[in-house]
Write a protein that holds these residues in place. Structure first.
Motif, PDB file in Angstrom:
ATOM      1  N   SER A   1       1.006  -1.227   0.047  1.00  0.00           N
ATOM      2  CA  SER A   1      -0.083   0.105   0.069  1.00  0.00           C
ATOM      3  C   SER A   1       0.713   1.269  -0.055  1.00  0.00           C
ATOM      4  O   SER A   1       2.089   1.210   0.186  1.00  0.00           O
ATOM      5  N   GLY A   2       0.388   2.297  -0.381  1.00  0.00           N
ATOM      6  CA  GLY A   2       0.990   3.639  -0.615  1.00  0.00           C
ATOM      7  C   GLY A   2       0.250   4.460  -1.499  1.00  0.00           C
ATOM      8  O   GLY A   2      -0.785   4.768  -1.489  1.00  0.00           O
ATOM      9  N   TRP A   3       1.207   5.386  -1.944  1.00  0.00           N
ATOM     10  CA  TRP A   3       0.943   6.407  -2.890  1.00  0.00           C
ATOM     11  C   TRP A   3       1.398   6.126  -4.205  1.00  0.00           C
ATOM     12  O   TRP A   3       2.651   5.848  -4.228  1.00  0.00           O
ATOM     13  N   VAL A   4       0.648   6.248  -5.441  1.00  0.00           N
ATOM     14  CA  VAL A   4       1.039   6.253  -6.752  1.00  0.00           C
ATOM     15  C   VAL A   4       0.992   7.636  -7.415  1.00  0.00           C
ATOM     16  O   VAL A   4      -0.058   8.048  -7.395  1.00  0.00           O
ATOM     17  N   LEU A   5       2.050   7.637  -8.116  1.00  0.00           N
ATOM     18  CA  LEU A   5       1.941   8.981  -8.830  1.00  0.00           C
ATOM     19  C   LEU A   5       1.976   8.570 -10.388  1.00  0.00           C
ATOM     20  O   LEU A   5       2.863   7.961 -11.008  1.00  0.00           O
ATOM     21  N   ASN A   6       1.033   9.522 -11.005  1.00  0.00           N
ATOM     22  CA  ASN A   6       0.883   9.120 -12.433  1.00  0.00           C
ATOM     23  C   ASN A   6       1.467  10.370 -13.256  1.00  0.00           C
ATOM     24  O   ASN A   6       1.271  11.512 -12.997  1.00  0.00           O
TER      25      ASN A   6
ATOM     26  N   LYS B   1      -0.128  12.188 -16.252  1.00  0.00           N
ATOM     27  CA  LYS B   1      -1.117  13.015 -16.107  1.00  0.00           C
ATOM     28  C   LYS B   1      -0.824  13.979 -14.912  1.00  0.00           C
ATOM     29  O   LYS B   1      -1.856  14.785 -14.455  1.00  0.00           O
ATOM     30  N   ASN B   2       0.078  13.866 -14.076  1.00  0.00           N
ATOM     31  CA  ASN B   2       0.536  14.569 -13.045  1.00  0.00           C
ATOM     32  C   ASN B   2      -0.710  14.518 -11.940  1.00  0.00           C
ATOM     33  O   ASN B   2      -1.296  15.669 -11.741  1.00  0.00           O
ATOM     34  N   ASP B   3      -0.943  13.357 -11.584  1.00  0.00           N
ATOM     35  CA  ASP B   3      -2.049  13.291 -10.445  1.00  0.00           C
ATOM     36  C   ASP B   3      -1.360  12.102  -9.642  1.00  0.00           C
ATOM     37  O   ASP B   3      -0.629  11.201  -9.982  1.00  0.00           O
ATOM     38  N   CYS B   4      -2.156  11.905  -8.388  1.00  0.00           N
ATOM     39  CA  CYS B   4      -1.725  10.942  -7.690  1.00  0.00           C
ATOM     40  C   CYS B   4      -2.998  10.379  -7.015  1.00  0.00           C
ATOM     41  O   CYS B   4      -4.013  11.119  -6.756  1.00  0.00           O
ATOM     42  N   ARG B   5      -2.723   9.168  -6.361  1.00  0.00           N
ATOM     43  CA  ARG B   5      -4.028   8.204  -5.845  1.00  0.00           C
ATOM     44  C   ARG B   5      -3.247   7.494  -4.636  1.00  0.00           C
ATOM     45  O   ARG B   5      -2.214   6.909  -4.595  1.00  0.00           O
TER      46      ARG B   5
ATOM     47  N   GLN C   1      -9.927  23.039  -6.263  1.00  0.00           N
ATOM     48  CA  GLN C   1      -8.912  22.054  -6.730  1.00  0.00           C
ATOM     49  C   GLN C   1      -9.211  20.419  -6.184  1.00  0.00           C
ATOM     50  O   GLN C   1      -9.053  20.352  -4.816  1.00  0.00           O
ATOM     51  N   VAL C   2      -9.861  19.534  -6.688  1.00  0.00           N
ATOM     52  CA  VAL C   2     -10.213  18.304  -6.431  1.00  0.00           C
ATOM     53  C   VAL C   2      -9.220  17.464  -6.802  1.00  0.00           C
ATOM     54  O   VAL C   2      -8.659  17.297  -7.808  1.00  0.00           O
ATOM     55  N   GLY C   3      -8.863  16.767  -5.539  1.00  0.00           N
ATOM     56  CA  GLY C   3      -7.727  15.773  -5.689  1.00  0.00           C
ATOM     57  C   GLY C   3      -7.055  15.682  -4.387  1.00  0.00           C
ATOM     58  O   GLY C   3      -7.553  16.168  -3.419  1.00  0.00           O
ATOM     59  N   PHE C   4      -6.027  14.881  -4.415  1.00  0.00           N
ATOM     60  CA  PHE C   4      -5.063  14.458  -3.299  1.00  0.00           C
ATOM     61  C   PHE C   4      -3.792  15.356  -3.397  1.00  0.00           C
ATOM     62  O   PHE C   4      -3.151  15.236  -4.464  1.00  0.00           O
ATOM     63  N   ARG C   5      -3.160  15.862  -2.179  1.00  0.00           N
ATOM     64  CA  ARG C   5      -1.978  16.317  -2.225  1.00  0.00           C
ATOM     65  C   ARG C   5      -1.446  17.423  -3.176  1.00  0.00           C
ATOM     66  O   ARG C   5      -0.439  17.676  -3.483  1.00  0.00           O
ATOM     67  N   GLY C   6      -2.661  18.296  -3.533  1.00  0.00           N
ATOM     68  CA  GLY C   6      -2.339  19.278  -4.365  1.00  0.00           C
ATOM     69  C   GLY C   6      -2.470  19.064  -5.750  1.00  0.00           C
ATOM     70  O   GLY C   6      -2.095  19.856  -6.703  1.00  0.00           O
ATOM     71  N   TYR C   7      -2.668  17.864  -6.100  1.00  0.00           N
ATOM     72  CA  TYR C   7      -2.946  17.533  -7.534  1.00  0.00           C
ATOM     73  C   TYR C   7      -4.096  17.537  -8.050  1.00  0.00           C
ATOM     74  O   TYR C   7      -4.926  17.260  -7.177  1.00  0.00           O
TER      75      TYR C   7
END
Length: 470
Positions: free
Chosen positions: A287-292, A295-299, A376-382
């Motif tokens: 588990s953790g965080w994934v950076l795209n 697309k400059n996005d994360c989940r 801004q909808v998203g996580f961690r400022g993305y």
């Protein structure tokens, strides 16, 4: 690594103690338990503070770190049970929320299972020498310290490497002993009268400590309905040299293991909860965080084989013209849209919120945020967008960082957003540029943790930053 020397750079905690002083040490009194620590002097503003136990009496507590919940029953309540109840006389460092640089350095490697900044480590053979710090650049492994009696000198090496330059310690005092790279070192204190008469060596196992910056994500913070938090902490890059400027200083956070890969053929991910297959995520954490990076996005993700499962995007950052900070836990409602969200971090004119329902617009007024100017909808400022096959993805750090090049932003709580800093997740290849740091000056580096509601509670999160300069 250039000048100043690494031992002339200190990475220090920022807290509520007086500027230029060590973190405050408190002494435990009678009546402490594994969940309530009684101290002989009251701990001011304990909520959100981090306690680091010295273990000077209760050895099971040596180097143990935990969050403090707040005052309770004549003491302070810990967020999680301690491995042992503190005894009367046990000492504990308390890292409280604040904006003053301390002289207490962020912990280095452990030496033989002991945190040497808290309890100096002495070997069995080289008498008169104690280790008080082990540089992260040494890395985990076996450290050998060699004493040569004829030259009254110490040298060190890791594993099967060659010794670094020997240092004459005949005068006694504190010395930095470097390995052959000239970058990694230990700090030792020497009592000349106690040095051995013959050549001697001592060896220790060095290991990375866990939890000295982020002890854990507790169940209360990750509870599906009560949890959710964005926490801010700062550390300081301090140049202690008298003359040399640390040129082109930079920093990046620890990136977790896992090979960069792609969203597999035929796979996709929207903004609702869902799963997708990666081409090969077999060496990623569970588990953790994934950076795209496409697309400059994360989940956030959990992994089973090559399948990554991600939660719905239901966090939002609202920015407006409000002049006071929104209350943590308050529900903001858009005056026009009727959208709602619950505040988890804030400052005047901005709120980070969970549990988004509906769509905020710039036509809204939203409580203390005021007239909304940005959503801004998203996580961690993305900004969250749809992902598709072929997008490049990589595991990303637990924290985002930002440089505070002026006076350290004053924050009253761990969930107050520091002003005038911009967070990002830099890499070793493209680090965050701090700039030139003159002799006897410092720069604060803020760390931001996104602790999601419904996530899994966890110990020992890694929030280590790597610094470089020339």
């Amino acid at each position: 690594m250039g000048t100043p020397r690494p031992d002339q750079i200190a990475i220090c905690y920022v807290g509520a103690q007086a500027a230029g002083s060590p973190l405050t040490t408190y002494t435990c009194g009678t009546g402490s338990t594994t969940s309530n620590v009684v101290t002989t002097a009251a701990i001011s503003n304990p909520a959100g503070a981090i306690a680091i136990f010295k273990g000077n009496i209760t050895s099971a507590l040596q180097g143990y770190a935990c969050h403090l919940r707040g005052a309770s029953g004549g003491g302070v309540e810990t967020y999680k049970p301690l491995p042992a109840a503190p005894a009367s006389g046990d000492q504990v460092l308390v890292w409280m929320v604040g904006s003053n640089r301390s002289t207490t350095e962020v912990m280095g490697l452990t030496v033989g299972g002991v945190q040497p900044e808290i309890t100096a480590v002495a070997g069995a053979n080289i008498t008169g020498v104690s280790i008080s710090y082990a540089s992260w650049l040494l890395g985990a492994g076996t450290l050998t310290v060699t004493y040569t009696a004829s030259t009254t000198s110490l040298a060190i090496h890791m594993g099967s490497d060659s010794d670094g330059a020997a240092v004459d310690v005949s005068t006694g005092g504190t010395f930095a002993i470097y390995d052959a790279s000239g970058d990694a070192y230990i700090t030792v204190t020497v009592a000349p009268a106690s040095l051995p008469a013959t050549d001697q060596t001592d060896t220790w196992t060095l290991a990375a400590p866990t939890g000295t910056v982020i002890p854990d994500y507790e169940g209360a913070e990750t509870h599906p309905t009560l949890g959710g938090k964005v926490r801010y902490r700062a550390e300081v890059f301090a140049n202690l040299a008298d003359l040399d400027t640390a040129m082109a200083a930079n920093v990046y956070p620890y990136w977790p293991a896992g090979t960069a890969t792609t969203v597999a053929t035929g796979e996709s991910l929207g903004l609702t909860a869902g799963s997708f297959d990666a081409t090969d995520a077999s060496d990623w954490l569970a588990s953790g965080w994934v950076l795209n990076t496409t697309k400059n996005d994360c989940r956030p993700f959990t992994r089973s084989g090559n399948t990554l499962t991600c939660r719905a995007v239901d966090w939002v950052i609202l920015t407006g013209n409000g002049t006071t900070a929104a209350t943590i836990g308050a529900t903001l409602t858009g005056s026009s849209s009727g959208a709602t969200a619950v505040v988890v971090a804030s400052r005047a004119g901005q709120a980070i919120c969970k549990s988004l329902s509906g769509t905020f617009t710039t036509s809204d007024t939203a409580g203390a945020v005021g007239t909304v100017s940005a959503v801004q909808v998203g996580f961690r400022g993305y900004t969250a967008v749809a992902w598709e096959a072929g997008d490049a993805i990589v595991p990303m750090p637990e924290i985002d960082i930002a440089a505070d090049t002026g006076t350290i932003s004053t924050v009253a709580s761990e969930t107050q957003i520091p002003a005038d800093v911009t967070f990002s997740t830099p890499t070793a290849a493209v680090p965050l540029v701090i700039g030139n740091v003159a002799a006897n000056t410092s720069v604060a580096i803020w760390m931001r943790e996104w602790i999601l509601d419904g996530a899994t509670a966890a110990d020992g999160k890694n929030a280590d930053n790597t610094y470089a300069w020339s």
